[in-house]
Design a protein around this motif. Structure first.
Motif, PDB file in Angstrom:
ATOM      1  N   ALA A  63      37.611  45.519  44.649  1.00  0.00           N
ATOM      2  CA  ALA A  63      38.042  44.398  43.811  1.00  0.00           C
ATOM      3  C   ALA A  63      38.978  43.474  44.563  1.00  0.00           C
ATOM      4  CB  ALA A  63      38.753  44.945  42.577  1.00  0.00           C
ATOM      5  N   THR A  65      41.830  40.458  43.574  1.00  0.00           N
ATOM      6  CA  THR A  65      42.519  39.788  42.476  1.00  0.00           C
ATOM      7  C   THR A  65      43.578  38.824  42.992  1.00  0.00           C
ATOM      8  OG1 THR A  65      44.122  41.588  42.325  1.00  0.00           O
ATOM      9  CG2 THR A  65      42.225  41.700  40.828  1.00  0.00           C
ATOM     10  N   GLN A  69      44.401  39.088  38.477  1.00  0.00           N
ATOM     11  CA  GLN A  69      43.135  38.726  37.814  1.00  0.00           C
ATOM     12  C   GLN A  69      42.070  38.417  38.860  1.00  0.00           C
ATOM     13  OE1 GLN A  69      42.436  38.214  34.555  1.00  0.00           O
ATOM     14  NE2 GLN A  69      44.493  38.632  33.776  1.00  0.00           N
ATOM     15  N   PRO A  70      40.831  38.799  38.602  1.00  0.00           N
ATOM     16  CA  PRO A  70      39.769  38.299  39.490  1.00  0.00           C
ATOM     17  C   PRO A  70      39.716  36.777  39.366  1.00  0.00           C
ATOM     18  CG  PRO A  70      38.922  39.941  37.947  1.00  0.00           C
ATOM     19  CD  PRO A  70      40.327  39.635  37.523  1.00  0.00           C
ATOM     20  N   TYR A  71      39.346  36.106  40.439  1.00  0.00           N
ATOM     21  CA  TYR A  71      39.337  34.634  40.453  1.00  0.00           C
ATOM     22  C   TYR A  71      38.621  34.071  39.222  1.00  0.00           C
ATOM     23  CZ  TYR A  71      38.701  29.844  42.026  1.00  0.00           C
ATOM     24  OH  TYR A  71      38.717  28.472  42.108  1.00  0.00           O
ATOM     25  N   ARG A  73      38.396  35.037  36.353  1.00  0.00           N
ATOM     26  CA  ARG A  73      39.057  35.165  35.046  1.00  0.00           C
ATOM     27  C   ARG A  73      40.372  34.386  34.965  1.00  0.00           C
ATOM     28  NH1 ARG A  73      39.531  40.962  33.771  1.00  0.00           N
ATOM     29  NH2 ARG A  73      37.522  41.705  34.479  1.00  0.00           N
TER      30      ARG A  73
END
Ligand SMILES: Nc1ncnc2c1ncn2[C@@H]1O[C@H](COP(=O)(O)OP(=O)(O)OP(=O)(O)O)[C@@H](O)[C@H]1O
Length: 301
Positions: A63, A65, A69-71, A73
């Protein structure tokens, strides 16, 4: 935004293209308020990693982040993250001002932001020239201006020094420093160590898609040593050792000293009325360090 909300984190990041593993189990953190150099030779996986950080490439596993947050989201991606990738495309018939105007409108930037960026990026004189006439260095500046439009707190710059002349390089280093000093998170990739070594606080070094080293630059390069030449080398060695230095011979009449800086070495020599003919502070040969970090030892076996 708290500092942690601006950190970039890669956790077990892996990307495979068929048989090719471009990035393998990469874990690192990039902190805000610092310039982090993302270093590795050509083909090491830097671009693939940066593309995964910005959601342009989907990881095979692991993952990435930004601020936890992931990009994909992030509530306002263009206001949080600014990215520059090699080969950014511009409409050849657009001027720099047109180009920035289009992106400013998309990002909902306030009036005046385009002029501000043209100024900041040293493009004010070229603002009304068509991008087809732009040199590589001017394109890099325009890419950076585009990335900075939304006043992002996190910057991901893939080889931004490509095509810049020495003056452009020095300007870029100043800009990176300023952005980091404003508390932003700045990740800048390069395959040429000396271009970034003067400005980076931290480094993440990869080779063949895998992490080789990560941490503060100063920790990776170690403390400087002092090389001293003296016709009284034997007595000087004793005096320096008594003064808590660690001393080893480095040729006839020459000593390499650790744990004492050059002024302290000179003072101790003066206290003991010993002569010094030469005194040099040695920093680690960074090119060598980079070479050591990135040389594939498997091939040497
Ligand atoms: N879309 C793709 N399809 C197949 N292989 C790819 C793809 N993208 C990258 N690779 C391979 O993954 C590896 C890492 O490439 P990447 O471009 O991420 O490295 P890099 O460190 O950015 O290199 P450079 O400094 O040359 O840009 C290379 O072996 C490359 O050929």
């Amino acid at each position: 935004m708290t500092g942690d909300r601006l950190a970039i984190e890669a956790s077990g990041l892996t990307k495979r293209y068929g048989d090719v593993t471009a990035v393998r189990d990469l874990t690192f953190t990039v902190r805000p308020g610092a310039v982090t150099g993302f270093l590795g030779p050509n083909g090491a996986g830097k671009t693939t990693t940066m593309r995964m950080l910005t959601g342009l490439v989907t990881p095979t596993s692991g993952a990435a982040t930004i601020g936890g947050q992931p990009y994909g989201r992030l509530a306002q991606p263009s206001r949080t993250v600014g990215a520059v990738f090699d080969g950014n495309a511009f409409h050849p018939g657009h001027t720099a001002r047109d180009h920035l105007g289009v992106y400013a409108a998309m990002a909902g930037c306030p009036d005046g932001r385009v002029a501000e960026l043209l100024d900041l990026l040293g493009l004010a004189q070229a603002a009304d020239r068509r991008t087809r006439e732009f040199s590589t260095g001017m394109r890099q500046r325009l890419s950076l201006a585009t990335a900075l439009l939304g006043d992002p707190r996190v910057l991901l710059l893939d080889e931004p020094s490509n095509g810049l002349d020495p003056e452009g390089m020095s300007w870029l280093r100043g800009l990176l420093r300023r952005l980091a000093d404003e508390g932003r998170t700045v990740l800048v990739s390069s395959h040429v160590l000396h271009e970034v070594q003067q400005v980076v606080d931290d480094v993440v070094v990869i080779r063949r898609g895998e992490l080789v080293a990560a941490g503060p630059w100063s920790r990776l390069t170690g403390p400087p040593t002092v090389l001293v030449t003296s016709p009284d080398a034997t007595d000087l060695a004793a005096a320096l050792t008594a003064g808590a230095g660690s001393v080893e011979p480095a040729g006839p009449g020459r000593l390499r000293v650790r744990g004492l800086d050059a002024p302290r070495v000179a003072d101790l020599a003066a206290d003991h009325r010993l002569r010094i003919h030469e005194l040099v502070t040695e920093t680690t040969n960074l090119e060598q360090l980079f070479l050591d970090l990135t040389t594939d030892t498997a091939e040497a076996r």
